[in-house]
Design a protein around this motif. Structure first.
Motif, PDB file in Angstrom:
ATOM      1  N   ARG A   1     -12.750  -1.539  -1.661  1.00 33.23           N
ATOM      2  CA  ARG A   1     -12.184  -0.534  -2.562  1.00 33.23           C
ATOM      3  C   ARG A   1     -11.371   0.514  -1.795  1.00 33.23           C
ATOM      4  N   GLU A   2     -11.699   0.703  -0.512  1.00 28.68           N
ATOM      5  CA  GLU A   2     -10.967   1.685   0.282  1.00 28.68           C
ATOM      6  C   GLU A   2      -9.615   1.166   0.741  1.00 28.68           C
ATOM      7  N   VAL A   3      -9.534  -0.131   1.006  1.00 28.00           N
ATOM      8  CA  VAL A   3      -8.302  -0.659   1.593  1.00 28.00           C
ATOM      9  C   VAL A   3      -7.379  -1.303   0.577  1.00 28.00           C
ATOM     10  N   THR A   4      -7.895  -1.670  -0.583  1.00 32.61           N
ATOM     11  CA  THR A   4      -7.050  -2.342  -1.574  1.00 32.61           C
ATOM     12  C   THR A   4      -5.790  -1.549  -1.922  1.00 32.61           C
TER      13      THR A   4
ATOM     14  N   THR B   1      -9.035   0.078  12.552  1.00 30.11           N
ATOM     15  CA  THR B   1      -9.676   0.963  13.526  1.00 30.11           C
ATOM     16  C   THR B   1     -10.095   2.285  12.891  1.00 30.11           C
ATOM     17  N   ALA B   2      -9.627   2.537  11.690  1.00 34.71           N
ATOM     18  CA  ALA B   2      -9.972   3.748  10.940  1.00 34.71           C
ATOM     19  C   ALA B   2      -9.616   3.486   9.480  1.00 34.71           C
ATOM     20  N   PRO B   3     -10.079   4.348   8.572  1.00 32.45           N
ATOM     21  CA  PRO B   3      -9.791   4.117   7.152  1.00 32.45           C
ATOM     22  C   PRO B   3      -8.306   4.030   6.821  1.00 32.45           C
ATOM     23  N   ASP B   4      -7.461   4.669   7.621  1.00 30.80           N
ATOM     24  CA  ASP B   4      -6.027   4.662   7.346  1.00 30.80           C
ATOM     25  C   ASP B   4      -5.226   4.074   8.504  1.00 30.80           C
TER      26      ASP B   4
ATOM     27  N   MET C   1      -0.001   6.501   5.167  1.00 30.36           N
ATOM     28  CA  MET C   1       0.100   7.820   4.552  1.00 30.36           C
ATOM     29  C   MET C   1      -0.123   7.619   3.051  1.00 30.36           C
ATOM     30  N   ARG C   2      -1.392   7.723   2.636  1.00 34.11           N
ATOM     31  CA  ARG C   2      -1.768   7.384   1.263  1.00 34.11           C
ATOM     32  C   ARG C   2      -1.009   8.220   0.227  1.00 34.11           C
ATOM     33  N   ASP C   3      -0.832   9.510   0.526  1.00 41.65           N
ATOM     34  CA  ASP C   3      -0.196  10.384  -0.449  1.00 41.65           C
ATOM     35  C   ASP C   3       1.279  10.052  -0.649  1.00 41.65           C
ATOM     36  N   LYS C   4       1.877   9.330   0.310  1.00 44.51           N
ATOM     37  CA  LYS C   4       3.290   8.990   0.212  1.00 44.51           C
ATOM     38  C   LYS C   4       3.522   7.506  -0.071  1.00 44.51           C
ATOM     39  N   SER C   5       2.418   6.746  -0.195  1.00 41.51           N
ATOM     40  CA  SER C   5       2.531   5.287  -0.387  1.00 41.51           C
ATOM     41  C   SER C   5       3.455   4.692   0.671  1.00 41.51           C
TER      42      SER C   5
ATOM     43  N   TRP D   1     -13.906  -0.604  12.815  1.00 40.41           N
ATOM     44  CA  TRP D   1     -14.209  -0.057  11.506  1.00 40.41           C
ATOM     45  C   TRP D   1     -14.303  -1.192  10.512  1.00 40.41           C
ATOM     46  N   HIS D   2     -15.365  -1.216   9.746  1.00 40.27           N
ATOM     47  CA  HIS D   2     -15.568  -2.250   8.742  1.00 40.27           C
ATOM     48  C   HIS D   2     -15.257  -1.661   7.370  1.00 40.27           C
TER      49      HIS D   2
END
Length: 521
Positions: free
Chosen positions: A433-436, A475-478, A492-496, A428-429
């Motif tokens: 802005r998605e990974v920052t 390997t994936a956005p998260d 877990m983006r919602d939980k930081s 996954w590339h």
């Protein structure tokens, strides 16, 4: 120098699991095995086409600019070098290939070959057998009576990795891996050095120390009951060569192989150490990739005499294979024994012959040779009797996303004049802005450990506090992982927060809020 099964080596200090795979792994995309290769006839097919060479250059350019590997490669057919190239580390960080590669101006660099050394040891043993000074049935007890099962272990069992002896290079390392996070000792270099200093630094009496280790360790299985890659056997074979001839392993290597074949860039690390002020030869420095090419010390090679201490170049190793398969080192009868990969009951084929490995590439293309690894050096050389081709790579640095076998596969497919595909780099590339939002510092209360994450192009550098960094990739956005070491980090983006999972154990890390004081610091 250490191989438990048939996969690839891992770098020390920056990577997550130590496998001092000094010496071996089955190459190619398949785990099938070869037959008696000495009886196969050479088919003089066309040499590399100009298109194949152009494609190979393009793939190696890609490997270099993506920081996947550094080192040298070569392809030979019927004794003629058809392709050779060296990639040197871009320490400037600009990602450009040097206009002039150092090897082109100074051909005196040599590489650590790891377990490729075992072929040289095996050839000398077989020469002694041809001279009537040994036999395949000679028992270990004739030279080392104090070792476990010495009365039952034969020269042939040592050559075929069927002795059952403990492996002095890996057994202690595996025991150290059991009780630390990430199953690693890399992050506690002092502890590693305390327990395995003999492998990293010179020791006064290596024979006494290694024999003491072997004689006070538990055997893995009854002699000849199984097959398990074993560096102890080849260290013992080197010592038997010395006892049998009354001369050093190095002098035997010079007289029996390198002088005979004119291999001026092949020698033991011990000899180079003694000659270092009086020789133009220089050993290639070792690197690992983690946010740039980082230099690192490797193992102390004289500690693995016979199993992984020989230095060489791709050209010399290809000449060695040519000499071996064309009667310059042993007889055709002896060679047939060396590349007979059948198990003792002859019911099926295995990986190991007498000092040679078998490998099957696509289209049932059989090869014999050997691969080898130290902490940071990875290489292999393989000969294809049907076509007269031989391929070799000696890599003194790898990215976690690329493996020695990947390079060997590229070289093999080039000999088939087939379309070459660029190496797979990332699954996954990410867009920055998605990974920052996922980057930063995380803390695990259970482990009392802090880990910082920094994005580096398509990879993520993981910095555990007080430990060496390690390179992972998206390997994936998260999700980032390093499958070689069974490491997975799921955000877990919602939980930081993120969950770190390795070897069945999961640890929760929570993102730390940057305070004004921290920002000022």
């Amino acid at each position: 120098m250490i191989n438990k099964c048939a996969r690839l080596p891992r770098a020390l200090l920056s990577l997550i699991v130590i496998t001092v795979q000094l010496l071996n792994t089955l190459p190619g995309a398949s785990c099938l095995f070869a037959q008696d290769l000495s009886s196969l006839r050479v088919n003089n097919k066309n040499a590399l086409t100009s298109e194949a060479i152009k494609q190979l250059d393009g793939v190696l350019d890609f490997i270099f600019t993506n920081h996947l590997a550094v080192g040298s490669v070569a392809i030979q057919q019927n004794g003629q070098i058809l392709y050779e190239r060296t990639l040197t580390p871009d320490v400037s960080g600009n990602g450009k290939i040097p206009e002039k590669e150092p090897d082109k101006e100074n051909p005196s660099f040599v590489y650590t070959t790891g377990s490729v050394s075992k072929m040289f040891t095996a050839v000398m043993i077989m020469q002694l057998i041809e001279e009537g000074k040994l036999s395949l049935d000679t028992k270990l007890s004739k030279y080392f009576s104090g070792l476990p099962s010495a009365d039952s272990i034969s020269i042939e069992m040592l050559l075929r990795h069927r002795s059952g002896l403990p492996d002095y290079t890996i057994d202690k390392i595996e025991s150290l891996n059991q009780d630390s996070l990430f199953a690693t000792v890399h992050y506690d270099y002092g502890r590693l050095h305390t327990n395995l200093g003999w492998l990293l630094d010179p020791i006064k009496n290596p024979e006494d120390s290694i024999l003491h280790m072997l004689s006070h360790s538990q055997v893995h299985f009854r002699p000849n009951a199984s097959s398990e890659y074993n560096n102890s056997g080849y260290w013992l074979l080197a010592a038997i060569i010395e006892k049998c001839t009354g001369s050093s392993f190095d002098s035997n290597l010079k007289r029996r192989i390198t002088d005979r074949l004119g291999l001026i860039h092949t020698l033991t690390a011990g000899r180079l150490e003694k000659m270092k002020h009086n020789t133009p030869l220089k050993i290639r420095e070792s690197y690992y990739y983690c946010g740039g090419w980082q230099k690192s010390a490797d193992i102390y090679l004289p500690s693995v005499q016979g199993a992984g201490d020989i230095l060489s170049t791709p050209e010399d190793l290809l000449a060695f294979m040519q000499g071996l398969y064309h009667g310059k080192l042993v007889s055709a009868k002896t060679l047939a024994l060396m590349d007979d990969f059948h198990y003792p009951d002859s019911s099926h084929l295995g990986q190991f012959g007498l000092g040679l490995e078998s490998a099957l590439w696509p289209d049932n293309d059989l090869a014999a040779g050997h691969s080898g690894d130290t902490y940071f050096n990875h290489g292999g050389v393989f000969y294809f009797p049907k076509t007269g081709y031989a391929i070799c790579c000696l890599l003194n640095g790898l990215s976690p996303q690329f493996e020695r076998n990947d390079m060997l596969d590229i070289l093999y497919h080039a000999t088939q004049n087939k379309t070459l595909e660029l190496p797979f780099v990332d699954k996954w590339h990410p867009a920055i802005r998605e990974v920052t939002p996922l980057l930063g510092t995380y803390y695990c209360d259970r482990l009392k450990m802090t880990i910082s994450l920094l994005n580096d192009g398509n990879t993520v550098i993981v910095y555990p506090k007080g430990q060496d960094a390690l390179c992972t990739y998206w390997t994936a956005p998260d999700q980032i992982n390093q499958p070689k070491y069974d490491l997975n980090i799921h955000f877990m983006r919602d939980k930081s927060a993120f969950q770190l999972t390795q070897h069945g154990k999961t640890y929760n890390f929570v993102k730390q809020v940057a305070t004004k004081k921290n920002q000022e610091a």
